[in-house]
Design a protein around this motif. Sequence first.
Motif, short mmCIF file in Angstrom:
data_model
loop_
_atom_site.label_atom_id
_atom_site.label_comp_id
_atom_site.label_asym_id
_atom_site.label_seq_id
_atom_site.Cartn_x
_atom_site.Cartn_y
_atom_site.Cartn_z
N GLU A 358 0.83 -1.20 0.00
CA GLU A 358 0.00 0.00 0.00
C GLU A 358 0.87 1.26 0.00
O GLU A 358 2.00 1.26 0.47
N GLU A 359 0.30 2.35 -0.56
CA GLU A 359 1.05 3.59 -0.68
C GLU A 359 1.03 4.38 0.62
O GLU A 359 0.09 4.29 1.42
N GLY A 360 2.08 5.14 0.83
CA GLY A 360 2.18 6.02 1.98
C GLY A 360 3.46 6.82 1.92
O GLY A 360 4.20 6.78 0.92
N GLU A 361 3.72 7.58 2.96
CA GLU A 361 4.96 8.34 3.05
C GLU A 361 6.13 7.41 3.32
O GLU A 361 6.02 6.48 4.12
N ILE A 362 7.27 7.68 2.65
CA ILE A 362 8.44 6.81 2.77
C ILE A 362 9.39 7.40 3.82
O ILE A 362 9.97 8.46 3.62
N TRP A 363 9.53 6.69 4.94
CA TRP A 363 10.40 7.11 6.03
C TRP A 363 11.54 6.11 6.18
O TRP A 363 11.36 4.91 5.97
N PHE A 364 12.72 6.61 6.57
CA PHE A 364 13.90 5.76 6.70
C PHE A 364 14.42 5.80 8.13
O PHE A 364 14.51 6.86 8.74
N GLU A 365 14.78 4.63 8.64
CA GLU A 365 15.61 4.59 9.83
C GLU A 365 17.02 5.02 9.42
O GLU A 365 17.51 4.63 8.36
N THR A 366 17.66 5.83 10.23
CA THR A 366 18.98 6.33 9.86
C THR A 366 19.76 6.73 11.10
O THR A 366 19.17 7.13 12.11
N ASP A 367 21.07 6.60 11.01
CA ASP A 367 21.92 7.09 12.09
C ASP A 367 22.64 8.37 11.66
O ASP A 367 23.53 8.86 12.35
N ARG A 368 22.26 8.91 10.52
CA ARG A 368 22.87 10.14 10.02
C ARG A 368 21.92 11.31 10.30
O ARG A 368 20.78 11.30 9.85
N ARG A 369 22.39 12.28 11.03
CA ARG A 369 21.57 13.43 11.36
C ARG A 369 21.91 14.60 10.44
O ARG A 369 23.05 14.76 10.02
N PHE A 370 20.93 15.40 10.13
CA PHE A 370 21.15 16.63 9.40
C PHE A 370 20.11 17.63 9.89
O PHE A 370 19.14 17.28 10.56
N GLU A 371 20.31 18.88 9.54
CA GLU A 371 19.30 19.89 9.82
C GLU A 371 19.22 20.84 8.64
O GLU A 371 20.17 20.95 7.85
N TYR A 372 18.07 21.49 8.49
CA TYR A 372 17.94 22.54 7.51
C TYR A 372 18.43 23.83 8.15
O TYR A 372 17.91 24.27 9.17
N HIS A 373 19.43 24.41 7.53
CA HIS A 373 20.13 25.56 8.08
C HIS A 373 19.17 26.72 8.34
O HIS A 373 18.41 27.13 7.44
N HIS A 374 19.16 27.22 9.55
CA HIS A 374 18.32 28.36 9.94
C HIS A 374 16.82 28.07 9.81
O HIS A 374 16.03 29.01 9.69
N ASP A 375 16.44 26.80 9.79
CA ASP A 375 15.01 26.49 9.60
C ASP A 375 14.62 25.33 10.51
O ASP A 375 14.41 24.20 10.06
#
Length: 507
Positions: A358-375
């Motif tokens: 079935e369709e849905g939003e694709i989420w990943f388990e990850t050990d890599r962190r990031f952020e959107y700069h200033h957001d």
Amino acid sequence: MGVHAAGQHLVAIAAADPGRPALVMAGSGEVRTYGAIDDSSRRLAGVLHDRGLRAGDHLAVLVDNEPAFFDAVWAAHRIGLFVTPINWHLSPAEAGYIVRDCDATALVASARLAGVVDGLAPGDLAAVDTRLSVGGAIDGFEPVEVLLGSAPDVPAGSEHDGGWMFYSSGTTGRPKGILPPLGPAELGAPSFLTAMLGGLFGFGPDSTYLCPAPLYHAAPAGWTNGTQRLGGTVVVMERFDPLELLAAIEAHRVTHVQLVPTHMVRLLRLDPAERAAFDLSSLRAVVHAAAPCPVDVKAAFMDWVGPIVHEYYSGSEGVGFCAIGPDEWLAHRGSVGRSLTGVIHVLGADGDEVPVGEEGEIWFETDRRFEYHHDPDATRAVWDDRGWSWLGDVGRVDGDGYLYLTDRASHMIISGGVNIYPRETEDVLGAHPAVADVAVLGTPDDEMGERVVAFVQLEPGAAADPDELIEWSRARLSHFKCPREVRIVDQLPRLPTGKLLKRLLVT
């Protein structure tokens, strides 16, 4: 010392084999060796360090597909800086926003792009204390070529491997800087990129990688850099042209090339006799990514070049990486592969996982962190309390773990309470012989909430009226997915990378 043993960095490879070609410009034929780029980037790094830039600081680069791009990137990467390449197709206001937002304290700009630089507002450059030009003069900038003659050395202990801070292409709003974690790292420390290039696609010292896309984009920038970290040769096209791409493969015995689906379509639309005139036998792998590829296009491309077509799915954010080889794809047509980095979770609107298929939003388990700069709001929106992250895509996973993308969630059309993902409609309309390019999106509708509208660019000299195109889609799709309106346009607003700027279409 062999090139492989020398380490995954320009400095070590140049010490081992300084005469090895690191860069060839496809159009001009200019060749730069590892030794030459090492020398020029070392000098430029000395200038940047002398101006006060330290590991973790930011350098913006506004440079065309030209050798100076590699000097600037390697200079930054050998003293631990974040590099932000700027899309030189942007307006001065858009480019200025990125220079300002990325916190650059230094900017390297090409004289070829002086028109963009001249249009930057004073506030855009307020924090940019070091302004350097390459290839000529720009008002208010210091020519790099003059500075390198008396460049100071970088002090011992100041060399650390740097990184990238790419910006999203801004297809749904203002671009966002993607800030990965960066700490002092040894020059040439193994990375996911080099492991992926070497282990998955067979890159190494004997590889010749052809880059047909603008270097400001994440994949071309990263893959050219990664090829050089592994001791290979990069061939860069100044501009994409399908016939010139084939000529470059033949002339330089290219082993690897990365394409986007737009490139593939344009190559397939060449006359078969034109395609057959070139020797492509050196190719070991054709890799495509960046946008979903219609099944028929990929199948036709594989019929032409053979079972060497690979695909991957990821994002500049670095969370989630799927890949699929040619044999796997033939058994799972339309898939972008299985995850090689973390478990995939397909979530419904309630945040719970949906059944397989079935369709849905694709989420990943990850050990890599990031952020959107200033957001911080945008950052919070792509992480959940389980530490999973998503790239904004919708799709499904089959019983064998293969991911099939449906669309970007931000492009979803809701008409009469029904979710419609434009990609399927775009693929059908794109198969019409008169259609060169197509974009489907929702426009406001008093009754249905949104109505499906197709913006169509026709092939040169071709004719097709809107009613014909609507009927074409209705014969091949459920009617609710078909456009209620078709607008013929001269050209769709695509970036050279193939990404469509849907926000620029008049709705």
